[in-house]
Design an enzyme around this catalytic site. Structure first.
Site, PDB file in Angstrom:
ATOM      1  N   GLY A  31       0.801  -1.223   0.000  1.00 46.58           N
ATOM      2  CA  GLY A  31       0.000   0.000   0.000  1.00 46.58           C
ATOM      3  C   GLY A  31       0.831   1.268   0.000  1.00 46.58           C
ATOM      4  O   GLY A  31       2.025   1.243  -0.283  1.00 46.58           O
ATOM      5  N   HIS A  37       3.822   1.249  -8.136  1.00 49.77           N
ATOM      6  CA  HIS A  37       2.777   0.232  -7.980  1.00 49.77           C
ATOM      7  C   HIS A  37       1.813   0.271  -9.163  1.00 49.77           C
ATOM      8  O   HIS A  37       1.396  -0.774  -9.677  1.00 49.77           O
ATOM      9  CB  HIS A  37       1.962   0.488  -6.703  1.00 49.77           C
ATOM     10  CG  HIS A  37       2.747   0.451  -5.424  1.00 49.77           C
ATOM     11  ND1 HIS A  37       2.963   1.563  -4.644  1.00 49.77           N
ATOM     12  CD2 HIS A  37       3.363  -0.580  -4.780  1.00 49.77           C
ATOM     13  CE1 HIS A  37       3.660   1.222  -3.568  1.00 49.77           C
ATOM     14  NE2 HIS A  37       3.923  -0.066  -3.629  1.00 49.77           N
ATOM     15  N   GLN A  61       7.570  -9.775   7.691  1.00 50.01           N
ATOM     16  CA  GLN A  61       8.765  -9.465   6.906  1.00 50.01           C
ATOM     17  C   GLN A  61       9.533  -8.267   7.464  1.00 50.01           C
ATOM     18  O   GLN A  61      10.517  -7.827   6.869  1.00 50.01           O
ATOM     19  CB  GLN A  61       8.417  -9.269   5.423  1.00 50.01           C
ATOM     20  CG  GLN A  61       7.629  -8.027   5.094  1.00 50.01           C
ATOM     21  CD  GLN A  61       7.137  -8.040   3.657  1.00 50.01           C
ATOM     22  OE1 GLN A  61       6.298  -8.851   3.272  1.00 50.01           O
ATOM     23  NE2 GLN A  61       7.669  -7.147   2.828  1.00 50.01           N
ATOM     24  N   ASP A 150      12.693  -4.164  -6.215  1.00 47.28           N
ATOM     25  CA  ASP A 150      13.067  -5.185  -5.230  1.00 47.28           C
ATOM     26  C   ASP A 150      13.571  -6.401  -6.014  1.00 47.28           C
ATOM     27  O   ASP A 150      12.910  -7.442  -6.052  1.00 47.28           O
ATOM     28  CB  ASP A 150      11.853  -5.546  -4.369  1.00 47.28           C
ATOM     29  CG  ASP A 150      11.325  -4.350  -3.602  1.00 47.28           C
ATOM     30  OD1 ASP A 150      11.687  -4.178  -2.444  1.00 47.28           O
ATOM     31  OD2 ASP A 150      10.552  -3.552  -4.184  1.00 47.28           O
ATOM     32  N   SER A 185       9.385   5.000  -3.885  1.00 42.60           N
ATOM     33  CA  SER A 185       9.247   4.078  -2.760  1.00 42.60           C
ATOM     34  C   SER A 185       8.300   4.699  -1.751  1.00 42.60           C
ATOM     35  O   SER A 185       8.325   5.912  -1.544  1.00 42.60           O
ATOM     36  CB  SER A 185      10.616   3.851  -2.103  1.00 42.60           C
ATOM     37  OG  SER A 185      10.449   3.261  -0.824  1.00 42.60           O
TER      38      SER A 185
HETATM   39  P1  AMP Z   1       5.821  -2.559  -1.722  1.00 43.07           P
HETATM   40  O1  AMP Z   1       4.448  -1.976  -1.551  1.00 43.07           O
HETATM   41  O2  AMP Z   1       6.929  -1.590  -1.464  1.00 43.07           O
HETATM   42  O3  AMP Z   1       5.979  -3.885  -1.023  1.00 43.07           O
HETATM   43  O4  AMP Z   1       5.949  -2.889  -3.260  1.00 43.07           O
HETATM   44  C1  AMP Z   1       4.988  -3.661  -3.938  1.00 43.07           C
HETATM   45  C2  AMP Z   1       5.480  -3.976  -5.316  1.00 43.07           C
HETATM   46  O5  AMP Z   1       5.740  -2.758  -6.022  1.00 43.07           O
HETATM   47  C3  AMP Z   1       6.793  -4.766  -5.329  1.00 43.07           C
HETATM   48  O6  AMP Z   1       6.747  -5.727  -6.358  1.00 43.07           O
HETATM   49  C4  AMP Z   1       7.817  -3.696  -5.622  1.00 43.07           C
HETATM   50  O7  AMP Z   1       8.980  -4.180  -6.255  1.00 43.07           O
HETATM   51  C5  AMP Z   1       7.029  -2.795  -6.553  1.00 43.07           C
HETATM   52  N1  AMP Z   1       7.627  -1.458  -6.585  1.00 43.07           N
HETATM   53  C6  AMP Z   1       7.913  -0.661  -5.516  1.00 43.07           C
HETATM   54  N2  AMP Z   1       8.505   0.475  -5.931  1.00 43.07           N
HETATM   55  C7  AMP Z   1       8.625   0.395  -7.280  1.00 43.07           C
HETATM   56  C8  AMP Z   1       9.184   1.240  -8.290  1.00 43.07           C
HETATM   57  N3  AMP Z   1       9.745   2.415  -7.999  1.00 43.07           N
HETATM   58  N4  AMP Z   1       9.133   0.817  -9.566  1.00 43.07           N
HETATM   59  C9  AMP Z   1       8.576  -0.389  -9.882  1.00 43.07           C
HETATM   60  N5  AMP Z   1       8.049  -1.231  -8.983  1.00 43.07           N
HETATM   61  C10 AMP Z   1       8.059  -0.851  -7.704  1.00 43.07           C
END
Ligand code: AMP
Length: 281
Positions: A31, A37, A61, A150, A185
């Protein structure tokens, strides 16, 4: 757009969607959505009929000293963004339902989880693989999209899917960046204005490293030292920098055809990650 928190209800909806012969695309997230995302949603839409996004800040995690409690959360804002992007269902379960009393099972991928983020965040990837396995069982997607941001996570999930014969395809989507290079991020929210400027050293040093490799530098130690100097020069504290084989994550001495440069850096108290995959001519 539907919003579902009940696990049994989600499974029932998945049954209906599958019975109707529709392909499910899945985007797991924690989220506090941003353009990174949303880019995953668009990748999923190219390959599936119904898009399910999970929003779950997965407690298992996070390490005991990490930011689980203060991780940014805003389900209403996320729902609006997801709806705008054409997400069909948001699945946002409660932690007590995902991990009820008596929960005892862990899914664990060996070796590649002990390096990079795994060495500074012990147990992190067990949390990731276990929650993804659960989410895959609930959502039963035909494809699931992860971000290259990631990189290691994506590799670990691909390995789990292959090793356990899970019947779904993993798609890895490129890193979405701010115009000045900072990888998007949810944790960027923690940065002060001054830290936001210092955080540019991550992407800038990776761009420089890529350029040096493209100009013929093959010594991994030289690349790693340049990245380190650049980041420390901007006041970042390095958690790790690795110049590694993109499949095994083992550090390289000499750069070959494919190389991953990945790093984690503390800017103030905020730990940020970034990486680049370089293919040499
Ligand atoms: P998170 O909510 O941070 O756990 O991320 C969820 C998904 O979004 C994961 O597969 C991340 O690798 C992807 N994600 C997060 N930041 C980025 C970004 N800047 N570019 C592409 N994918 C992203």
């Amino acid at each position: 757009m539907e919003r579902i928190s009940d696990i049994a209800r989600m499974q029932e909806r998945v049954g209906e969607i599958r019975a109707a012969g529709r392909r499910i695309g899945f985007v797991p997230t924690m989220g506090y959505l941003h353009e990174g995302h949303l880019s995953l949603v668009r990748e999923a839409q190219k390959r599936a009929d119904v898009i399910i996004m999970s929003i779950f800040v997965n407690p298992t995690q996070f390490g005991p000293e990490e930011d689980f409690e203060r991780y940014p959360r805003d389900l209403d804002r996320d729902s609006a963004l997801a709806a705008q992007e054409g997400v069909d269902i948001i699945f946002a379960p409660a932690a007590e339902d995902m991990y009820p009393e008596g929960f005892l099972t862990t899914v664990s991928v060996a070796r590649i989880t002990s390096l990079l983020c795994g060495s500074s965040r012990p147990g992190h990837f067990d949390g990731v693989t276990t929650v993804c396995m659960k989410l895959f069982q609930i959502v039963r997607p035909h494809i699931a999209v992860f971000g290259q941001k990631d990189y290691q996570q994506s590799l670990v999930i691909r390995t789990m899917v292959r090793d356990l014969n899970l019947n779904l395809e993993i798609v890895t989507a490129p890193i979405v960046r701010e115009p000045d290079g900072l990888a998007l991020s949810s944790r960027n929210k923690y940065l002060s204005a001054e830290e936001r400027v210092r955080a540019l050293a991550l992407s800038a040093s990776l761009r420089q490293a890529e350029a040096a490799i493209q100009q013929g530098e093959r010594r991994a130690a030289v690349i790693a030292a340049d990245v380190r100097n650049h980041i420390e020069g901007e006041g970042g504290t390095i958690d790790y920098i690795t110049v590694a084989d993109p499949y095994t994550l083992q550090p390289l001495e000499t750069i070959g055809r494919h190389v991953l440069i990945a790093l984690a850096v503390f800017v103030g108290k905020t730990r940020l990650i970034d990486n680049v995959l370089v293919e040499t001519a």
